[in-house]
Design a protein around this motif. Structure first.
Motif, PDB file in Angstrom:
ATOM      1  N   THR A  48      65.070 -11.996 -19.619  1.00 59.15           N
ATOM      2  CA  THR A  48      64.594 -10.640 -19.890  1.00 59.15           C
ATOM      3  C   THR A  48      63.083 -10.600 -19.732  1.00 59.15           C
ATOM      4  N   GLN A  49      62.565  -9.403 -19.565  1.00 60.85           N
ATOM      5  CA  GLN A  49      61.123  -9.183 -19.489  1.00 60.85           C
ATOM      6  C   GLN A  49      60.836  -7.809 -20.078  1.00 60.85           C
ATOM      7  N   ASP A  50      59.590  -7.517 -20.363  1.00 62.68           N
ATOM      8  CA  ASP A  50      59.270  -6.306 -21.123  1.00 62.68           C
ATOM      9  C   ASP A  50      58.639  -5.197 -20.293  1.00 62.68           C
ATOM     10  N   GLY A  51      58.510  -5.378 -18.995  1.00 65.48           N
ATOM     11  CA  GLY A  51      57.949  -4.308 -18.177  1.00 65.48           C
ATOM     12  C   GLY A  51      59.003  -3.301 -17.751  1.00 65.48           C
ATOM     13  N   SER A  52      58.544  -2.177 -17.213  1.00 68.53           N
ATOM     14  CA  SER A  52      59.494  -1.165 -16.755  1.00 68.53           C
ATOM     15  C   SER A  52      58.792  -0.199 -15.805  1.00 68.53           C
ATOM     16  N   PRO A  53      59.558   0.402 -14.912  1.00 64.00           N
ATOM     17  CA  PRO A  53      59.000   1.482 -14.095  1.00 64.00           C
ATOM     18  C   PRO A  53      58.915   2.749 -14.937  1.00 64.00           C
ATOM     19  N   SER A  54      58.317   3.771 -14.404  1.00 60.06           N
ATOM     20  CA  SER A  54      58.297   5.054 -15.116  1.00 60.06           C
ATOM     21  C   SER A  54      59.720   5.606 -15.173  1.00 60.06           C
ATOM     22  N   GLY A  55      59.961   6.461 -16.153  1.00 64.68           N
ATOM     23  CA  GLY A  55      61.309   7.005 -16.321  1.00 64.68           C
ATOM     24  C   GLY A  55      61.275   8.429 -16.836  1.00 64.68           C
ATOM     25  N   VAL A  56      62.351   9.141 -16.579  1.00 69.00           N
ATOM     26  CA  VAL A  56      62.523  10.525 -17.044  1.00 69.00           C
ATOM     27  C   VAL A  56      63.671  10.540 -18.047  1.00 69.00           C
ATOM     28  N   LEU A  57      63.488  11.309 -19.118  1.00 70.66           N
ATOM     29  CA  LEU A  57      64.512  11.402 -20.148  1.00 70.66           C
ATOM     30  C   LEU A  57      65.811  11.922 -19.549  1.00 70.66           C
ATOM     31  N   GLN A  58      66.871  11.159 -19.727  1.00 73.17           N
ATOM     32  CA  GLN A  58      68.149  11.479 -19.110  1.00 73.17           C
ATOM     33  C   GLN A  58      69.145  12.042 -20.109  1.00 73.17           C
ATOM     34  N   SER A  59      69.176  11.482 -21.305  1.00 77.86           N
ATOM     35  CA  SER A  59      70.108  11.936 -22.331  1.00 77.86           C
ATOM     36  C   SER A  59      69.615  11.472 -23.690  1.00 77.86           C
ATOM     37  N   VAL A  60      70.159  12.095 -24.744  1.00 77.77           N
ATOM     38  CA  VAL A  60      69.820  11.703 -26.110  1.00 77.77           C
ATOM     39  C   VAL A  60      71.104  11.578 -26.920  1.00 77.77           C
ATOM     40  N   TYR A  61      71.026  10.785 -27.964  1.00 73.49           N
ATOM     41  CA  TYR A  61      72.160  10.657 -28.884  1.00 73.49           C
ATOM     42  C   TYR A  61      71.637  10.153 -30.228  1.00 73.49           C
ATOM     43  N   PHE A  62      72.411  10.359 -31.275  1.00 75.26           N
ATOM     44  CA  PHE A  62      72.061   9.874 -32.608  1.00 75.26           C
ATOM     45  C   PHE A  62      72.891   8.637 -32.937  1.00 75.26           C
ATOM     46  N   ASN A  63      72.334   7.760 -33.791  1.00 78.68           N
ATOM     47  CA  ASN A  63      73.109   6.647 -34.323  1.00 78.68           C
ATOM     48  C   ASN A  63      73.396   6.879 -35.804  1.00 78.68           C
ATOM     49  N   ASN A  64      74.057   5.928 -36.457  1.00 80.26           N
ATOM     50  CA  ASN A  64      74.469   6.106 -37.847  1.00 80.26           C
ATOM     51  C   ASN A  64      73.301   6.160 -38.823  1.00 80.26           C
ATOM     52  N   ASN A  65      72.134   5.713 -38.393  1.00 76.91           N
ATOM     53  CA  ASN A  65      70.949   5.767 -39.249  1.00 76.91           C
ATOM     54  C   ASN A  65      70.186   7.072 -39.100  1.00 76.91           C
ATOM     55  N   GLY A  66      70.671   7.948 -38.238  1.00 79.25           N
ATOM     56  CA  GLY A  66      69.965   9.207 -38.025  1.00 79.25           C
ATOM     57  C   GLY A  66      68.855   9.104 -37.005  1.00 79.25           C
ATOM     58  N   ASP A  67      68.806   7.999 -36.258  1.00 82.51           N
ATOM     59  CA  ASP A  67      67.788   7.851 -35.218  1.00 82.51           C
ATOM     60  C   ASP A  67      68.211   8.629 -33.977  1.00 82.51           C
ATOM     61  N   LEU A  68      67.287   9.392 -33.427  1.00 83.25           N
ATOM     62  CA  LEU A  68      67.522  10.079 -32.161  1.00 83.25           C
ATOM     63  C   LEU A  68      67.069   9.152 -31.043  1.00 83.25           C
ATOM     64  N   ILE A  69      68.011   8.664 -30.247  1.00 89.76           N
ATOM     65  CA  ILE A  69      67.734   7.698 -29.186  1.00 89.76           C
ATOM     66  C   ILE A  69      67.677   8.424 -27.851  1.00 89.76           C
ATOM     67  N   TYR A  90      64.689   4.382 -26.148  1.00 85.94           N
ATOM     68  CA  TYR A  90      63.707   4.321 -27.214  1.00 85.94           C
ATOM     69  C   TYR A  90      64.107   5.286 -28.330  1.00 85.94           C
ATOM     70  N   THR A  91      63.687   4.955 -29.557  1.00 94.15           N
ATOM     71  CA  THR A  91      63.867   5.870 -30.679  1.00 94.15           C
ATOM     72  C   THR A  91      62.808   6.963 -30.570  1.00 94.15           C
ATOM     73  N   LEU A  92      63.261   8.202 -30.481  1.00 95.92           N
ATOM     74  CA  LEU A  92      62.333   9.324 -30.331  1.00 95.92           C
ATOM     75  C   LEU A  92      62.034  10.007 -31.659  1.00 95.92           C
ATOM     76  N   ALA A  93      62.996  10.002 -32.561  1.00 96.44           N
ATOM     77  CA  ALA A  93      62.816  10.685 -33.839  1.00 96.44           C
ATOM     78  C   ALA A  93      63.861  10.168 -34.820  1.00 96.44           C
ATOM     79  N   LYS A  94      63.699  10.563 -36.055  1.00 95.33           N
ATOM     80  CA  LYS A  94      64.659  10.202 -37.099  1.00 95.33           C
ATOM     81  C   LYS A  94      64.864  11.423 -37.983  1.00 95.33           C
ATOM     82  N   VAL A  95      66.121  11.794 -38.195  1.00 96.48           N
ATOM     83  CA  VAL A  95      66.415  12.983 -38.978  1.00 96.48           C
ATOM     84  C   VAL A  95      66.249  12.671 -40.459  1.00 96.48           C
ATOM     85  N   ALA A  96      65.690  13.628 -41.217  1.00102.84           N
ATOM     86  CA  ALA A  96      65.476  13.470 -42.657  1.00102.84           C
ATOM     87  C   ALA A  96      66.709  13.931 -43.429  1.00102.84           C
ATOM     88  N   ILE A  97      66.967  13.279 -44.554  1.00100.58           N
ATOM     89  CA  ILE A  97      68.077  13.633 -45.435  1.00100.58           C
ATOM     90  C   ILE A  97      67.513  13.877 -46.834  1.00100.58           C
TER      91      ILE A  97
END
Length: 586
Positions: free
Chosen positions: A455-476, A485-492
């Motif tokens: 694995t390596q940590d570099g990347s080309p540029s990218g455009v947001l393709q889709s979003v989804y939430f996980n069980n922790n409320g993270d918007l991926i 990447y985690t974009l946001a986290k919903v508050a409870i």
């Protein structure tokens, strides 16, 4: 007697209220996140006819019933999958937080209904346009995507809450690689599948293989003889390992590495003849200007009457006996190929413009428990500085604990990108150093050479393709460059007394003075994250259904209706009694 009118009237009003509550519950049986209510009654003041004494009980008459409370039932509703990425359900305690009004003076509402969506401005909103509240990520400090810093004890993000908006996350810039982490095995077997002609003349003879990938298994004292004049004069060449205690044969030229043997054989060649090592072969050349042939003969040393007890390595003999021939002027002769065990890791990295470059890291066994490595660009799209070195292993196949993961520099990239510094993480650890386990990265076992992780940590540029939430409320967010990447986290929100919330319609609640302590309300201590304390977890792509139990509601409807009927009969009876009393007076 007239007090009975008011007693029954209060009962009628109370049961009417209860029927209204049941009707509202039934009406909202399909409302997302709806919580049913239950009407609770209490008796009213009592009129005392006579007080009690030591021997008599008090005589009292009640003045009817009144509404004590209308309690919300916050029991869990069933959770229905919807396959809509922005739909959320809470499994357990808590409420989603919605913002209504300007950010400078926000008015918070609360809901269990998670039927959210994104509006045209990228805001996550409910059906009424109220903003869903949470925390937004920031550009990563490493320059790779986005990150959300959290309190390690509570898991709550350290930034301020705000409406969740994805308009600032539509693109991620290209990021140059800073490391390549790897996990691989280098084969220590006597028969290998990956090998190639030796080219490094510093290689120890006891790690060489024949053309079938079988080890020559050269030991101290193994030797052979060569005659360059048709058998008149014989020269003995004997292998001795470093620090060997073996006594060499009388008159033998000893060697350890390929370079050693080259030097010793060159000294014995006829004048004008040359010796080279090309593509894993010793090559003897007779110059064009020579006036005679070179008659080469090779034999095992024990065929010499003086050394009949000398050890014989038949594999070594076979490789060298390919020189058994007459070399005319202008011609050459060569041995069979001496091979070395190799393994190439086919890696890649990105420069700061997002251009992908292939990088080969080739390991070559040069001595027991010792391998050289060399990093190259197979497409010749740049140059590699500090691109070679040596690594050592212990006798158990573990990487030597003092091994330092090297940093190479890629320069002169043909696309004009800046230089790239790459840590070749041979340990496959977070910082590229030994962390108490010798087998986390590169190993040397008697198994086929292979690469199991890269694995390596570099990347080309990218455009947001889709979003989804996980069980922790993270918007991926998933991007076209393959990264997420985690974009946001919903508050409870969670309250000490959720019964103290006030219903305002549209599946919304608002805080009252009885919802929580003044301190918690003022400091917004009720805001947290899913799974924190008593708060429930998030069920993504699902909605919580109404918790109305239709059977219970219909039963309650009958009970309240019968009670209403009975109290109306009480009014009729009292009316008849009054009419009778009036008639007595007439």
């Amino acid at each position: 007697m007239d007090s009975g009118f008011w007693t029954s009237q209060n009962a009628l009003l109370g049961n009417q209220f209860a029927v209204d509550t049941v009707s509202n519950n039934i009406a909202n049986i399909n409302t997302v996140g709806f919580k049913s209510s239950t009407t609770n009654f209490e008796d009213v003041l009592y009129q005392t006819i006579s007080g009690g004494s030591a021997s008599t009980n008090p005589i009292q008459v009640g003045l009817g019933a009144q509404i004590a409370s209308n309690s919300l039932n916050f029991s869990q509703g069933s959770i229905q999958p919807t396959n809509i990425a922005t739909n959320l359900a809470i499994n357990g305690n808590g409420f989603f937080i919605l913002q209504h009004g300007p950010a400078s003076n926000p008015n918070y509402y609360f809901t269990r209904a998670g039927n959210f969506s994104f509006d045209g401005s990228g805001n996550l909103v409910d059906p009424n346009g109220n903003f869903v509240v949470g925390w937004l990520s920031s550009p990563s400090s490493t320059g790779t995507g986005f990150s959300l810093n959290t309190n390690p004890q509570t898991g709550v993000p350290t930034s301020a809450v705000s409406p969740i908006n994805i308009s600032g996350f539509q693109k991620v810039p290209a990021t140059a690689s800073t490391y390549i982490k790897m996990q691989a095995n280098l084969d220590s077997s006597n028969t290998v599948n990956e090998y190639s002609p030796a080219s490094d003349t510093s290689v120890n003879f006891n790690v060489l293989f024949d053309s079938n990938g079988d080890s020559l298994n050269i030991q101290d004292g193994d030797s052979f003889q060569i005659s360059y004049d048709g058998g008149k004069t014989w020269h003995t060449y004997e292998y001795l390992s470093p620090n060997s205690t073996t006594t060499p044969l009388s008159g033998a030229a000893t060697f350890t590495s390929i370079a050693d043997l080259l030097n010793k054989m060159q000294n014995d060649l006829p004048q004008g003849a040359t010796l080279s090592f090309t593509n894993g072969q010793f090559v003897i050349s007779n110059p064009q200007s020579a006036t005679s042939n070179i008659n080469i003969q090779v034999r095992p040393t024990n065929q010499d009457p003086s050394f009949t007890d000398a050890p014989d390595n038949q594999k070594l003999d076979t490789v060298m006996q390919a020189l058994n021939q007459i070399i005319p002027p202008g011609q050459s002769a060569s041995t069979q190929t001496f091979n070395v065990a190799t393994h190439t890791i086919n890696a890649f990295f990105y420069d700061s413009t997002g251009q992908k470059h292939n990088l080969n890291i080739t390991f070559t066994k040069i001595a027991p428990n010792q391998w050289s490595w060399q990093a190259t660009l197979p497409n010749n799209d740049g140059s590699v500085q500090n691109g070679s070195g040596i690594i050592n292993f212990d006798s158990n196949g573990g990487l030597a604990t003092n091994t330092q993961s090297p940093t190479i520099t890629i320069t002169s990239l043909t696309n004009g990108a800046p230089n790239v510094n790459l840590l070749l993480n041979f340990w496959n650890t977070n910082n590229g150093t030994y962390q108490g386990n010798q087998f986390t990265g590169i190993t040397q076992f008697a198994l086929n050479s292979n690469t199991t992780f890269l694995t390596q940590d570099g990347s080309p540029s990218g455009v947001l393709q889709s979003v989804y939430f996980n069980n922790n409320g993270d918007l991926i967010g998933s991007y076209t460059n393959g990264n997420s990447y985690t974009l946001a986290k919903v508050a409870i929100a969670n309250f000490t007394n959720p019964q103290g919330l006030s219903q305002i319609g549209s599946n919304l609640y608002q805080i009252t003075a009885n919802t929580d302590t003044p301190q918690n309300i003022a400091s917004k201590a009720y805001i947290g994250v899913a799974g924190q304390g008593p708060r429930g977890t998030i069920v993504p792509s699902s909605l919580e259904q109404s918790n109305v139990d239709l059977g219970t509601q219909l039963t309650n409807m009958i009970v309240y209706e019968r009670s209403f009927q009975a109290n109306s009969k009480s009014i009729q009876t009292i009316d008849q009694m009054i009419q009778t009393a009036i008639q007595l007076k007439q």
